[in-house]
Design a protein around this motif. Structure first.
Motif, PDB file in Angstrom:
ATOM      1  N   THR A  58     -13.396  -6.687   7.444  1.00 27.61           N
ATOM      2  CA  THR A  58     -12.980  -5.558   6.630  1.00 27.61           C
ATOM      3  C   THR A  58     -14.100  -4.530   6.534  1.00 27.61           C
ATOM      4  OG1 THR A  58     -11.732  -7.125   5.331  1.00 27.61           O
ATOM      5  CG2 THR A  58     -11.943  -4.927   4.423  1.00 27.61           C
TER       6      THR A  58
ATOM      7  N   ARG B 157     -10.209   1.004   3.737  1.00 27.46           N
ATOM      8  CA  ARG B 157      -8.954   1.274   3.054  1.00 27.46           C
ATOM      9  C   ARG B 157      -7.750   0.740   3.819  1.00 27.46           C
ATOM     10  NH1 ARG B 157     -11.955   4.313   0.194  1.00 27.46           N
ATOM     11  NH2 ARG B 157     -12.944   5.102   2.055  1.00 27.46           N
TER      12      ARG B 157
ATOM     13  N   THR C 214      -6.969  -6.908  -1.507  1.00 28.47           N
ATOM     14  CA  THR C 214      -5.919  -6.090  -2.107  1.00 28.47           C
ATOM     15  C   THR C 214      -6.253  -5.742  -3.558  1.00 28.47           C
ATOM     16  OG1 THR C 214      -4.370  -7.288  -0.695  1.00 28.47           O
ATOM     17  CG2 THR C 214      -3.422  -5.925  -2.429  1.00 28.47           C
TER      18      THR C 214
ATOM     19  N   ASP D 106      -9.238  -5.440  -4.802  1.00 27.78           N
ATOM     20  CA  ASP D 106     -10.299  -4.423  -4.752  1.00 27.78           C
ATOM     21  C   ASP D 106      -9.684  -3.036  -4.521  1.00 27.78           C
ATOM     22  OD1 ASP D 106     -12.092  -6.422  -5.047  1.00 27.78           O
ATOM     23  OD2 ASP D 106     -12.887  -6.386  -3.007  1.00 27.78           O
ATOM     24  N   ARG D 107      -8.741  -2.987  -3.566  1.00 28.41           N
ATOM     25  CA  ARG D 107      -8.162  -1.694  -3.208  1.00 28.41           C
ATOM     26  C   ARG D 107      -7.368  -1.117  -4.378  1.00 28.41           C
ATOM     27  NH1 ARG D 107      -5.559  -3.218   1.320  1.00 28.41           N
ATOM     28  NH2 ARG D 107      -3.608  -3.444   0.207  1.00 28.41           N
TER      29      ARG D 107
ATOM     30  N   MET E  75       0.819  -1.207   0.000  1.00 28.30           N
ATOM     31  CA  MET E  75       0.000   0.000   0.000  1.00 28.30           C
ATOM     32  C   MET E  75       0.843   1.243   0.000  1.00 28.30           C
ATOM     33  SD  MET E  75      -1.467   0.481   3.454  1.00 28.30           S
ATOM     34  CE  MET E  75      -1.653   0.705   4.818  1.00 28.30           C
TER      35      MET E  75
ATOM     36  N   GLU F  30      -9.594   0.332  -6.879  1.00 26.68           N
ATOM     37  CA  GLU F  30     -10.084   1.649  -6.466  1.00 26.68           C
ATOM     38  C   GLU F  30      -9.047   2.723  -6.757  1.00 26.68           C
ATOM     39  OE1 GLU F  30     -11.496   1.910  -2.351  1.00 26.68           O
ATOM     40  OE2 GLU F  30     -12.575   0.034  -2.783  1.00 26.68           O
ATOM     41  N   LYS F  31      -7.758   2.377  -6.595  1.00 24.78           N
ATOM     42  CA  LYS F  31      -6.694   3.352  -6.832  1.00 24.78           C
ATOM     43  C   LYS F  31      -6.370   3.502  -8.308  1.00 24.78           C
ATOM     44  CE  LYS F  31      -4.499   2.901  -2.372  1.00 24.78           C
ATOM     45  NZ  LYS F  31      -3.326   2.465  -1.606  1.00 24.78           N
TER      46      LYS F  31
ATOM     47  N   GLY G 211      -5.661  -2.031   4.869  1.00 28.76           N
ATOM     48  CA  GLY G 211      -5.424  -3.414   4.490  1.00 28.76           C
ATOM     49  C   GLY G 211      -5.109  -4.297   5.669  1.00 28.76           C
TER      50      GLY G 211
END
Lengths: 110, 903
Positions: free
Chosen positions: B66, B72, A50, A52-53, A1, A56-57, B74
């Motif tokens: 989560t 956001r 991860t 998914d995140r 991240m 999003e980014k 992790g």
């Protein structure tokens, strides 16, 4: 991240695995790739969360394939690394290479 | 795993589906699991299932946590020192403490969990049925704008439409409806791997999927272009279930072929997983265009006959219109149709609109369905109540045992609230474990029920899966049970009487307020169980009574094959010639004693046929110029093979052919209704669409429509003097009827390889259909009453053994002073029996009221049936005596010295 804008290690591995797999980059195959290439076992949940995140980014995009019989009529979520994703990878790689520079000799395997 | 594809554990998948957010990403995750499961299953099914459960659990908890924390972050699962704490930590400590305590007394925990598992399992199973049939919404787009359209006629408030009326209505609907969807269910013959099999098909109008807002999962669904001209659109859309079962979910099937009614149909697409057709409970396997209806069912005039009502219809309101405008439009159409089609529309016929969201199956069916669903929910609710009473009773007993410990803790400064909280945690944990076991039990029993080979008249499909709604229901019930029934014991145990308890040795005898509460609970349990047992007894007795009814039909064991003889294939006399040759062959089969054919079997729940007769000297009912009498055609061999008895005159013979005088046989009920003088042989009767017919024989009256009916007049026409389209062949046999039926079908096939058979079966099964509702009712109520009895017995056993354990010292003293062991046992047993007597008396009183309420559902048994009302108390007396005596007698076997030393 990436606390200071650098990729975390799972993120890097997922992005690289996705690039290696190309059109075949979906959950099951990505996990297999990590296991077979670097022997890393990651929990299923971490991989999905991860991904998914990162989506999003804007580092990856994903698309759904049509339903497939071997998956009980369910689709695949195939991910593709975006230009931003590749840029992030490069940034992290360069940072690491810079830090490694000059250490190669002294850390030579004994 | 034998044969077929090994499936991933469905329950695990559903739990996971409930835990994850809905959407395509979740679908993809489930797909990943499915794919890996399929790979693993090759190395062992058990291990693959265990793997699936583990992965599902980990994934579900990961996503749940989560969602609770910052999405956001992790590292949501990482422990965060200093964060949270406080209340959550307290709860966690209580949970661990309770878990340790529960594990330490496995017998108590086991019995409490078993009680709750039975109670919650029964509720989950029934609720999932109610959910599937009553609660779950169909996945229509904007369902509030949908309106059901019904045809109303005297005696039938919400019936189906005719095809011509439906088409006319579409033309008249401008300004109110943006479109109308029409459909009807039918069985079609499809080619299978070996031979043919029947598929349930929904024949749908062109706008059907568009109006309902159902989108294809694969390919396309049927549209207006598929519903233009009769017989011109051999295309088919598959239901999700059929696609999965028959084609292994292959998306490449689009463009493929399915042979229906002997003709190739192109597969155009698949409906989504959650769509089960427009008629609830009757899920089709395929969807075909309405215009193909007559091609699939040769000989029907459904598309063109305005008096043939068979179509369900829904309209989508335009944004500007409401239910009032819809009814206004239907009123105008009604007036128009009455004027234009007087032969089909009488002054009392009308079209009515009902909002789709107000209807479950059909307003007329709902009127029966909802009370039935309510009643069965009450029954299982009572079972749960008994289970919860056990929980409360056990917790009270434990609380009494722990009063000293709790009093010490309070004396040392523990807050009462903390202790109540801890006790409640224990109760809720018990309830949750019981609930989880109950869900498993429910899943298992539902699978048993839904795969049972019930003799249903139609292939009913119910998707009674344990979805999110059902699981939340069970979870809610479990938590509520734990809180409600744990509260009283917790408060009881912590009553602020610290010094009293610490001092008072008498607390050890345990006859405080808590004990009285437990007594009351047992009395209540017994009373409720008695009520349920009486109801079960009455239903079982009526089932028995209806089994004993002399039907006058279907006595001999027989094989049955139902055939269709379409006019295109067998024009004119060919049909009868085919039947003759077939009967001749069947008569030659081993074991066959006689063979005959009819156009409609007696006691057929899906179809009754009538004909119109004019009888001289007997005035027809007001408003009609004929008598409508139940009617079917038979041939000469039928009475003997179907167990009918000719009491006067003769049966049909080879001499009664198409060219000779038309003859009929009437039944005794017909004679006493229309020819009271008994002189009927040789009399001529006018059948309105046949002309004059002569009666040549009298048949003993058989049950025609229902087992419990009064004798019904019936006329048997001569099959040989007609051109039959649908026939049921019946062959009485001395060998296995099932095998005979299959041999009959084989003979039909060898005569005509493309013969259309609707069913092969036995007379026994045909008659079982009529008994099914009664049988199901009796079985279900008995099962729950049995459950209630078991739970009440557990409660009684528990309370007596606890009381005994509290009185070990007293028993020891009595025995050492020379009391007789039998007397002491009786003294201890008596306390339990006293509660049963009180509860039983209460239960019987309530039962008398309940029996009157359900009297309408009984058959051949008075509500206050002596056998039931004496049998139930007798049963209870035996059970209660054993349940009390076993723990009591154990107490007297202990060594008096050891007993005196205890405590």
């Amino acid at each position: 991240m990436g606390r200071d804008g650098y990729l975390g290690d799972l993120e890097q591995m997922l992005l690289l695995a996705a690039l290696r797999l190309g059109d075949d980059a979906y959950g099951t195959r990505i996990m297999e790739e990590l296991r077979s290439a670097v022997g890393r076992r990651v929990s299923r949940g971490s991989v999905y969360v991860t991904l998914d995140r990162m989506e999003e980014k804007g580092w990856i995009e994903s698309s759904m394939s049509g339903p497939r019989p071997e998956r009980g009529g369910r689709p695949r979520r195939v991910v593709r690394v975006t230009a931003e994703g590749v840029a992030e990878l490069r940034k992290s790689r360069e940072a690491l290479l810079t830090l490694w520079d000059g250490l190669e000799d002294s850390l030579e395997t004994p | 795993m034998t044969g077929g594809d090994p499936k991933a554990p469905a329950l695990a998948r559903r739990l996971l589906e409930a835990a994850l957010p809905r959407g395509s990403r979740t679908e993809a995750m489930l797909g990943d699991l499915e794919e890996e499961f399929a790979a693993r299953v090759r190395t062992g099914g058990r291990r693959a299932r265990a793997w699936y459960w583990r992965e599902a659990f980990l994934l579900a908890s990961r996503y749940t946590f989560t969602r609770w924390s910052d999405p956001r972050d992790g590292r949501a699962l990482d422990p965060r020192p200093g964060g949270g704490g406080g209340m959550l930590e307290t709860v966690w400590a209580d949970v661990r403490y309770s878990a340790r305590r529960l594990v330490r007394s496995p017998l108590f925990t086991g019995v409490a969990v078993l009680s709750l598992a039975l109670g919650i399992g029964a509720n989950t199973a029934i609720f999932s049925l109610v959910n599937a049939i009553v609660l779950r919404d169909a996945p229509y787009a904007e369902p509030d704008a949908l309106v059901d359209v019904y045809f109303q006629t005297p005696g039938f408030t919400h019936g189906v439409l005719s095809h011509p009326d439906f088409r006319d209505l579409i033309d008249a609907s401008a300004g109110v409806f943006s479109g109308l969807a029409g459909s009807q269910l039918t069985l079609v013959q499809a080619d299978a791997e070996a031979g043919v099999r029947l598929l349930t098909a929904e024949a749908v109008s062109g706008d059907y999927f568009g109006v309902l807002g159902i989108r294809p999962l694969v390919g396309r669904l049927l549209g207006p272009q598929d519903d233009v001209a009769p017989g011109a659109h051999p295309v088919v859309a598959l239901s999700h279930g059929f696609w999965e079962r028959r084609f292994g979910s292959d998306p490449g099937i689009v463009g493929g072929e399915l042979r229906l009614g002997g003709r190739p149909y192109t597969i155009v697409g698949v409906t989504p997983r959650d769509y089960h057709g427009m008629i609830r409970g009757l899920e089709p396997e395929v969807y075909v265009p309405l215009m193909m209806y007559e091609a699939l069912l040769p000989g029907s005039n459904t598309l063109t006959e305005r008096r043939n009502h068979s179509l369900f219809a829904k309209g989508r309101l335009m944004p500007s219109a409401g239910i009032v405008q819809a009814q206004g439009l239907l009123d105008r159409a009604t007036n128009d149709f009455r004027a234009r089609y007087p032969e089909a529309w009488t002054e009392s016929d009308a079209l009515v609109a009902v909002p789709t969201t107000d209807v479950i199956m059909n307003p007329m069916v709902d009127r029966v369905l909802l009370p039935a669903a309510g009643m069965i929910m009450v029954v299982v609710g009572l079972v749960l109540l008994i289970a919860c009473a056990n929980l409360a009773s056990f917790l009270l007993a434990r609380a009494a045992d722990r009063r000293r410990e709790i009093a010490v803790r309070i004396a040392l400064g523990a807050a009462r609230g903390r202790i109540v909280g801890q006790l409640l945690t224990e109760a809720v944990m018990l309830a949750l474990v019981g609930g989880a076991a109950g869900i498993g039990l429910a899943a298992w029993s539902l699978r048993l029920l839904l795969t049972a080979d019930l003799p249903l008249p139609l292939p009913i499909t119910i998707d009674a899966s344990l979805d999110g709604t059902v699981l939340s229901f069970s979870l809610g019930v479990s938590v509520a049970a734990g809180l409600l029934f744990g509260l009283a014991p917790s408060v009881q145990a912590t009553r602020p009487d610290v010094s009293g308890t610490l001092r008072d040795e008498a607390a050890a005898s345990g006859r405080g307020r808590g004990a009285r509460l437990r007594d009351a609970l047992v009395v209540g349990q017994v009373a409720v169980s008695v009520v349920l047992l009486v109801a079960a007894g009455l239903f079982l007795r009526s089932l028995d009574a209806s089994r004993r009814v002399e039907l006058g039909f279907g006595g001999p064991p027989a094989g049955i094959v139902e055939l269709v003889l379409p006019a295109e294939r067998y024009p004119g006399p060919e049909a009868m010639a085919f039947l003759d040759r077939l009967e001749e062959r069947i008569a030659g089969l081993p074991g066959v004693r006689s063979v005959g054919a009819t156009s409609n079997l007696h006691l057929n729940p899906t179809s009754t046929t009538t004909s119109e007769f004019v009888i001289e000297g007997v005035a027809p009912p007001a408003g009609q110029d004929f008598h409508s009498v139940d009617f079917a055609r038979i041939d000469g061999g039928y009475p003997a093979s179907a167990g009918l008895r000719i009491v006067e005159g003769r049966g049909f013979t080879a001499a009664d052919g198409p060219d000779s005088e038309p003859v009929v046989i009437v039944n005794e009920a017909f004679v006493s209704r229309f020819f009271p003088d008994g002189d009927v042989l040789g009399r001529s009767i006018r059948q309105t669409d046949e002309g004059e017919v002569t009666s040549v024989g009298v048949m003993a009256t058989a049950r025609i429509r229902q087992i419990g009916e009064d004798p019904r007049p019936f006329v048997y026409g001569n099959l040989r003097q007609s051109r039959p389209t649908f026939v049921a062949l019946v062959a009485s046999t001395t060998v296995d009827a099932e095998r005979t039926a299959l041999a009959m079908f084989d003979e039909a096939r060898s005569l005509d390889p493309e013969v259309m058979a609707y069913s092969t079966g036995t007379m026994e099964r045909h008659l079982a259909v009529m008994l099914l509702p009664r049988r199901l009712g009796a079985v279900v109520v008995s099962a729950f009453a049995g459950l209630a009895l078991i739970l009440a017995t557990i409660g009684l056993y528990g309370i007596v053994s606890h009381a005994v354990s509290r009185r070990v010292r007293e028993v020891g003293i009595r025995l050492s002073l020379g009391a007789d062991a039998g007397d002491v046992t009786w003294m201890l047993t008596r306390s339990g029996i006293r509660l049963v007597v009180v509860g039983g008396a209460l239960g019987l009183t309530v039962s008398a009221v309940v029996a009157r309420l359900i009297g309408r559902l009984l058959f051949g048994v008075p509500p206050l049936d002596l056998v039931t009302f004496l049998g139930v108390p007798a049963l209870f007396a035996v059970v209660a005596t054993v349940a009390s005596w076993v723990p009591a007698s154990r107490a007297t076997r202990v060594d008096p010295v050891a007993a005196l030393r205890s405590e």
